[in-house]
Write a protein that holds these residues in place. Structure first.
Motif, PDB file in Angstrom:
ATOM      1  N   TYR A   1       0.879  -1.030  -0.239  1.00  0.00           N
ATOM      2  CA  TYR A   1       0.115   0.045  -0.015  1.00  0.00           C
ATOM      3  C   TYR A   1       0.897   1.162   0.248  1.00  0.00           C
ATOM      4  CZ  TYR A   1      -3.700  -3.049   1.641  1.00  0.00           C
ATOM      5  OH  TYR A   1      -4.799  -4.115   1.868  1.00  0.00           O
ATOM      6  N   GLY A   2       0.626   2.427  -0.651  1.00  0.00           N
ATOM      7  CA  GLY A   2       1.292   3.340  -0.573  1.00  0.00           C
ATOM      8  C   GLY A   2       0.607   4.654  -1.274  1.00  0.00           C
ATOM      9  N   GLN A   3       0.659   5.863  -0.862  1.00  0.00           N
ATOM     10  CA  GLN A   3       0.567   7.104  -1.387  1.00  0.00           C
ATOM     11  C   GLN A   3       1.188   7.524  -2.457  1.00  0.00           C
ATOM     12  OE1 GLN A   3      -0.186   9.920   1.769  1.00  0.00           O
ATOM     13  NE2 GLN A   3      -1.857  11.026   0.711  1.00  0.00           N
ATOM     14  N   LEU A   4       1.179   6.790  -3.446  1.00  0.00           N
ATOM     15  CA  LEU A   4       2.099   7.047  -4.663  1.00  0.00           C
ATOM     16  C   LEU A   4       1.413   6.884  -5.771  1.00  0.00           C
ATOM     17  CD1 LEU A   4       5.606   5.115  -3.948  1.00  0.00           C
ATOM     18  CD2 LEU A   4       4.947   7.658  -4.040  1.00  0.00           C
ATOM     19  N   PRO A   5       1.459   7.628  -6.889  1.00  0.00           N
ATOM     20  CA  PRO A   5       0.743   7.274  -8.507  1.00  0.00           C
ATOM     21  C   PRO A   5       1.257   5.717  -8.617  1.00  0.00           C
ATOM     22  CG  PRO A   5       1.789   9.425  -8.459  1.00  0.00           C
ATOM     23  CD  PRO A   5       2.439   8.824  -7.315  1.00  0.00           C
ATOM     24  N   ARG A   6       0.227   5.164  -9.264  1.00  0.00           N
ATOM     25  CA  ARG A   6       0.721   3.720  -9.751  1.00  0.00           C
ATOM     26  C   ARG A   6       1.891   3.640 -10.649  1.00  0.00           C
ATOM     27  NH1 ARG A   6      -4.759   0.218 -11.258  1.00  0.00           N
ATOM     28  NH2 ARG A   6      -6.031   0.938  -9.648  1.00  0.00           N
TER      29      ARG A   6
ATOM     30  N   THR B   1      -9.227   3.629   2.429  1.00  0.00           N
ATOM     31  CA  THR B   1      -9.416   4.633   1.193  1.00  0.00           C
ATOM     32  C   THR B   1      -8.567   4.608   0.131  1.00  0.00           C
ATOM     33  OG1 THR B   1     -10.580   6.020   3.164  1.00  0.00           O
ATOM     34  CG2 THR B   1      -9.977   7.117   1.059  1.00  0.00           C
ATOM     35  N   ILE B   2      -8.733   4.210  -1.152  1.00  0.00           N
ATOM     36  CA  ILE B   2      -7.977   3.932  -1.976  1.00  0.00           C
ATOM     37  C   ILE B   2      -8.373   4.967  -3.272  1.00  0.00           C
ATOM     38  CG2 ILE B   2      -7.574   1.593  -1.161  1.00  0.00           C
ATOM     39  CD1 ILE B   2      -9.215   0.435  -3.594  1.00  0.00           C
ATOM     40  N   VAL B   3      -7.417   4.879  -4.207  1.00  0.00           N
ATOM     41  CA  VAL B   3      -7.618   5.638  -5.268  1.00  0.00           C
ATOM     42  C   VAL B   3      -7.478   4.608  -6.323  1.00  0.00           C
ATOM     43  CG1 VAL B   3      -6.364   7.186  -6.825  1.00  0.00           C
ATOM     44  CG2 VAL B   3      -6.033   7.357  -4.541  1.00  0.00           C
ATOM     45  N   LEU B   4      -8.795   4.745  -7.339  1.00  0.00           N
ATOM     46  CA  LEU B   4      -8.971   3.861  -8.351  1.00  0.00           C
ATOM     47  C   LEU B   4      -8.048   4.092  -9.655  1.00  0.00           C
ATOM     48  CD1 LEU B   4     -12.947   3.703  -8.077  1.00  0.00           C
ATOM     49  CD2 LEU B   4     -11.301   1.925  -7.059  1.00  0.00           C
ATOM     50  N   LYS B   5      -8.339   3.245 -10.584  1.00  0.00           N
ATOM     51  CA  LYS B   5      -7.269   3.346 -11.975  1.00  0.00           C
ATOM     52  C   LYS B   5      -7.963   4.767 -12.410  1.00  0.00           C
ATOM     53  CE  LYS B   5      -6.391   1.101 -16.304  1.00  0.00           C
ATOM     54  NZ  LYS B   5      -6.606  -0.065 -17.039  1.00  0.00           N
ATOM     55  N   ASN B   6      -9.246   5.099 -12.382  1.00  0.00           N
ATOM     56  CA  ASN B   6      -9.684   6.329 -12.853  1.00  0.00           C
ATOM     57  C   ASN B   6      -9.316   7.491 -12.127  1.00  0.00           C
ATOM     58  OD1 ASN B   6     -11.573   6.033 -10.891  1.00  0.00           O
ATOM     59  ND2 ASN B   6     -13.225   5.764 -12.104  1.00  0.00           N
ATOM     60  N   GLY B   7      -8.712   7.399 -11.082  1.00  0.00           N
ATOM     61  CA  GLY B   7      -8.245   8.544 -10.124  1.00  0.00           C
ATOM     62  C   GLY B   7      -9.191   8.885  -9.175  1.00  0.00           C
ATOM     63  N   LYS B   8     -10.428   8.393  -9.094  1.00  0.00           N
ATOM     64  CA  LYS B   8     -11.297   8.608  -8.185  1.00  0.00           C
ATOM     65  C   LYS B   8     -11.327   7.762  -6.868  1.00  0.00           C
ATOM     66  CE  LYS B   8     -15.114   9.567 -11.352  1.00  0.00           C
ATOM     67  NZ  LYS B   8     -16.386   9.051 -11.882  1.00  0.00           N
ATOM     68  N   LYS B   9     -11.510   8.431  -5.618  1.00  0.00           N
ATOM     69  CA  LYS B   9     -11.584   7.631  -4.558  1.00  0.00           C
ATOM     70  C   LYS B   9     -12.417   6.892  -4.501  1.00  0.00           C
ATOM     71  CE  LYS B   9      -9.169  11.856  -2.112  1.00  0.00           C
ATOM     72  NZ  LYS B   9      -9.056  12.581  -0.892  1.00  0.00           N
ATOM     73  N   HIS B  10     -12.005   5.687  -3.461  1.00  0.00           N
ATOM     74  CA  HIS B  10     -13.108   4.758  -3.220  1.00  0.00           C
ATOM     75  C   HIS B  10     -12.920   4.249  -1.742  1.00  0.00           C
ATOM     76  CE1 HIS B  10     -15.372   0.826  -3.467  1.00  0.00           C
ATOM     77  NE2 HIS B  10     -14.143   0.102  -3.134  1.00  0.00           N
ATOM     78  N   ARG B  11     -13.796   4.044  -1.023  1.00  0.00           N
ATOM     79  CA  ARG B  11     -13.843   3.415   0.344  1.00  0.00           C
ATOM     80  C   ARG B  11     -14.360   2.022   0.549  1.00  0.00           C
ATOM     81  NH1 ARG B  11     -12.039   5.919   4.750  1.00  0.00           N
ATOM     82  NH2 ARG B  11     -12.520   5.151   6.675  1.00  0.00           N
ATOM     83  N   ASN B  12     -13.422   1.163   0.812  1.00  0.00           N
ATOM     84  CA  ASN B  12     -13.656  -0.272   0.904  1.00  0.00           C
ATOM     85  C   ASN B  12     -14.477  -0.589   2.164  1.00  0.00           C
ATOM     86  OD1 ASN B  12     -11.726  -1.288  -1.209  1.00  0.00           O
ATOM     87  ND2 ASN B  12     -10.197  -1.335   0.068  1.00  0.00           N
ATOM     88  N   ASN B  13     -15.404  -1.511   2.164  1.00  0.00           N
ATOM     89  CA  ASN B  13     -16.151  -2.031   3.188  1.00  0.00           C
ATOM     90  C   ASN B  13     -15.471  -2.435   4.321  1.00  0.00           C
ATOM     91  OD1 ASN B  13     -18.097  -2.811   4.711  1.00  0.00           O
ATOM     92  ND2 ASN B  13     -19.283  -3.625   3.149  1.00  0.00           N
ATOM     93  N   ARG B  14     -15.298  -1.659   5.326  1.00  0.00           N
ATOM     94  CA  ARG B  14     -14.612  -2.050   6.646  1.00  0.00           C
ATOM     95  C   ARG B  14     -15.232  -3.260   7.306  1.00  0.00           C
ATOM     96  NH1 ARG B  14     -12.445   3.269   9.999  1.00  0.00           N
ATOM     97  NH2 ARG B  14     -11.253   4.085   8.041  1.00  0.00           N
ATOM     98  N   GLN B  15     -16.413  -3.812   6.816  1.00  0.00           N
ATOM     99  CA  GLN B  15     -17.044  -4.835   7.453  1.00  0.00           C
ATOM    100  C   GLN B  15     -16.139  -6.120   7.039  1.00  0.00           C
ATOM    101  OE1 GLN B  15     -21.310  -3.852   6.843  1.00  0.00           O
ATOM    102  NE2 GLN B  15     -21.437  -4.570   8.987  1.00  0.00           N
ATOM    103  N   ILE B  16     -15.871  -5.775   5.713  1.00  0.00           N
ATOM    104  CA  ILE B  16     -15.182  -6.975   4.940  1.00  0.00           C
ATOM    105  C   ILE B  16     -13.705  -6.753   5.148  1.00  0.00           C
ATOM    106  CG2 ILE B  16     -15.009  -8.223   2.955  1.00  0.00           C
ATOM    107  CD1 ILE B  16     -17.753  -7.237   2.057  1.00  0.00           C
ATOM    108  N   PHE B  17     -13.379  -5.808   4.661  1.00  0.00           N
ATOM    109  CA  PHE B  17     -11.761  -5.673   4.958  1.00  0.00           C
ATOM    110  C   PHE B  17     -11.243  -5.362   6.171  1.00  0.00           C
ATOM    111  CE2 PHE B  17     -13.282  -5.006   0.432  1.00  0.00           C
ATOM    112  CZ  PHE B  17     -12.348  -5.999  -0.328  1.00  0.00           C
TER     113      PHE B  17
END
Length: 207
Positions: free
Chosen positions: A67-72, A129-145
């Motif tokens: 995991y990293g706060q870096l561009p892909r 809280t991750i960055v998708l391929k299209n650059g948008k932010k996405h929050r994973n379901n904490r109940q699962i992950f």
């Protein structure tokens, strides 16, 4: 960490040698991650062994999430350079999807699957809280992950995929891909997991 009565198999000298080589790689990967402010979380067979606190069986390859706060693109270049510095003759095949970039590493006597996930925030504080391929932010379901756990493997501390999620994921995949190693892993993980939580996670994954 409870390890008594685990289902294990005797390892040959060749298998023990490979395990040591894999662990050495993981030590180097951990140092590399620390230098670059990345967060390393082991998954797959070695992730399971970290949760159990012992080597239970041989593993074909190493699986880990970085995991990293870096561009892909930047992260891909850094990780590829690191791998080829350790294994000059290795091949690194990459492919990405909506959520991550996968690096498939092959070298004589060694294999690994590394998954880079771009995080929106400091990965040591927030990996959901991750960055998708299209650059948008996405929050994973904490109940699962669920958050990773810290464990020990041959004297070294590593983070590993949460064993409750790990078992639920194996059970989910095991429905269509029954393998002997999965049977062993299921039995072992059942010794350190919460059955009600695992069942809840399984149902969430099945939706």
């Amino acid at each position: 960490m409870p390890t008594r009565n685990l289902l294990t198999i005797n390892l040959s000298k060749t298998e023990l040698s490979k395990i040591q080589r894999d662990i050495n790689f993981l030590r180097c990967l951990k140092e590399f991650s620390h230098r670059n402010h990345l967060r390393l979380v082991l998954s797959g067979g070695y992730g399971l062994d970290i949760s159990l606190g012992t080597i239970t069986r041989p593993h074909n390859d190493v699986d880990a999430i970085v995991y990293g706060q870096l561009p892909r693109v930047k992260a891909l270049g850094l990780i590829t350079q690191f791998v080829q510095g350790l294994f000059p003759s290795s091949t690194v095949a990459t492919h990405d999807n909506k959520f991550m970039v996968c690096l498939n590493i092959n070298s004589p006597g060694f294999g690994a699957n590394l998954y880079f996930v771009e995080t929106a925030n400091d990965p040591h504080k927030d990996i959901n809280t991750i960055v998708l391929k299209n650059g948008k932010k996405h929050r994973n379901n904490r109940q699962i992950f669920l958050l990773p756990v810290m464990g020990n493997l041959l004297g070294d501390k590593f983070e590993a995929q949460n064993p409750n999620f790990h078992l639920a994921n194996i059970l989910f995949k095991h429905q269509s891909d029954k393998q002997a190693k999965h049977e062993q892993d299921i039995i072992n993980l059942q010794k350190i997991t919460n059955p009600k939580l695992v069942n809840k996670l399984f149902l969430l994954l099945s939706r």
